[in-house]
Design an enzyme around this catalytic site. Structure first.
Site, PDB file in Angstrom:
ATOM      1  N   SER A 180       0.874  -1.111   0.136  1.00 16.10           N
ATOM      2  CA  SER A 180      -0.170   0.056  -0.093  1.00 16.10           C
ATOM      3  C   SER A 180       1.000   1.234  -0.073  1.00 16.10           C
ATOM      4  O   SER A 180       2.184   1.143  -0.343  1.00 16.10           O
ATOM      5  CB  SER A 180      -0.944  -0.088   1.391  1.00 16.10           C
ATOM      6  OG  SER A 180      -1.820   0.754   1.055  1.00 16.10           O
ATOM      7  N   ASN A 181       0.400   2.334   0.374  1.00 13.59           N
ATOM      8  CA  ASN A 181       1.263   3.592   0.654  1.00 13.59           C
ATOM      9  C   ASN A 181       0.637   4.413   1.691  1.00 13.59           C
ATOM     10  O   ASN A 181      -0.275   4.074   2.289  1.00 13.59           O
ATOM     11  CB  ASN A 181       1.029   4.274  -0.933  1.00 13.59           C
ATOM     12  CG  ASN A 181      -0.449   4.603  -1.186  1.00 13.59           C
ATOM     13  OD1 ASN A 181      -1.213   5.275  -0.633  1.00 13.59           O
ATOM     14  ND2 ASN A 181      -0.757   3.966  -2.378  1.00 13.59           N
ATOM     15  N   ARG A 182       1.168   5.816   1.674  1.00 15.56           N
ATOM     16  CA  ARG A 182       0.910   6.427   2.764  1.00 15.56           C
ATOM     17  C   ARG A 182      -0.363   7.466   2.693  1.00 15.56           C
ATOM     18  O   ARG A 182      -0.596   8.273   3.459  1.00 15.56           O
ATOM     19  CB  ARG A 182       2.083   7.348   3.085  1.00 15.56           C
ATOM     20  CG  ARG A 182       3.525   6.560   3.579  1.00 15.56           C
ATOM     21  CD  ARG A 182       4.728   7.383   3.510  1.00 15.56           C
ATOM     22  NE  ARG A 182       4.496   8.536   4.378  1.00 15.56           N
ATOM     23  CZ  ARG A 182       5.504   9.685   4.138  1.00 15.56           C
ATOM     24  NH1 ARG A 182       6.408   9.796   3.411  1.00 15.56           N
ATOM     25  NH2 ARG A 182       5.320  10.694   4.947  1.00 15.56           N
ATOM     26  N   ALA A 184      -4.573   7.502  -4.415  1.00 10.42           N
ATOM     27  CA  ALA A 184      -3.211   6.959  -4.475  1.00 10.42           C
ATOM     28  C   ALA A 184      -3.426   5.611  -4.918  1.00 10.42           C
ATOM     29  O   ALA A 184      -3.126   4.668  -4.102  1.00 10.42           O
ATOM     30  CB  ALA A 184      -2.198   7.138  -3.492  1.00 10.42           C
TER      31      ALA A 184
END
Ligand code: CTP
Length: 211
Positions: free
Chosen positions: A21-23, A88
């Site tokens: 995943s991402n932030r 995102a």
């Protein structure tokens, strides 16, 4: 107007307990959804997993993966006047998801494949003809990257921000962005709350819709 917003990260499963995943926290997308709802617009929010309060009157579709987000956006974009793609979305997903939890042994070599570009599918595949807004999160060459994304994805405007700065963007309540419009104009929005940026983005969408 009827407006579609994507928000948050996606999660790409490796096995039943792990994911890529991402932030992204979803704060920017949810700020736009909340502001649009307060202006009386009909809001469809396709959201990855987030921990921010749900805007009251919005229709929320919760998804996990990029592939699920793609399918929901294809459906939800029908009949919308505007779409703002803030999510995102993961650019890669594991080629295979293990049905069992992977046990540790030597080094792991997880093979990844590209996900589908949701924003890039809006014009040609989903035949979306409303106002289309993209986001561009970069750490260098902001202007060049934003302009090429805007063109290749058929956006009316693109909101670019510098994710190398620690005081704005991901995980922050504030952001500083530059909006590049397809008519060649640009508008720098100095560091301010994501709510204020949301209002400015909505002003631009409404004025484009008024023609
Ligand atoms: N986006 C999308 N579907 C994807 C990837 C991105 O809809 N699979 C959208 C995002 O919501 C955002 C914009 O596209 O509005 C970002 O463009 P993109 O070219 O994907 O940016 P990056 O991920 O930063 O791309 P790159 O890694 O090439 O810089």
């Amino acid at each position: 107007m009827r407006i579609l917003i994507t928000a948050g990260p996606t999660r790409e499963p490796i096995d039943p307990v792990r994911f890529l995943s991402n932030r992204s926290t979803g704060k920017m997308g949810y700020a736009i959804a909340t502001a649009a709802e307060l202006r009386g617009h009909e809001v469809l929010l396709v959201s990855g997993p987030v921990n921010v309060p749900t805007p009251g009157g919005c229709h929320i579709v919760s998804v996990e993966t990029a592939s699920q987000m793609y399918d929901e956006v294809m459906e939800c974009s029908k009949g919308c006047d505007a779409a703002v793609m803030v999510a995102a979305v993961a650019d890669y997903t594991p080629r295979e998801t293990s049905p069992q939890k992977l046990k540790k042994s030597g080094d792991q070599n997880i093979k990844l494949k590209r996900t589908k570009d949701i924003l890039g599918s809006m014009r040609q595949i989903f035949e979306f003809d409303g106002v289309l807004v993209g986001f561009a999160a970069d750490t260098e060459e902001l202007r060049e990257n934003a302009l090429s994304k805007m063109k290749s994805k058929g956006c009316d405007f693109i909101v670019a921000n510098d994710v190398s700065r620690k005081d704005i963007g991901f995980e922050s309540d504030q952001n500083e962005v530059t909006v590049f419009q397809s008519d060649g104009s640009k508008d720098h929005i100095k560091k301010c709350s994501k709510q204020d940026i949301a209002e400015k983005i909505l002003d631009k969408i409404e004025s484009l819709l008024k023609g």
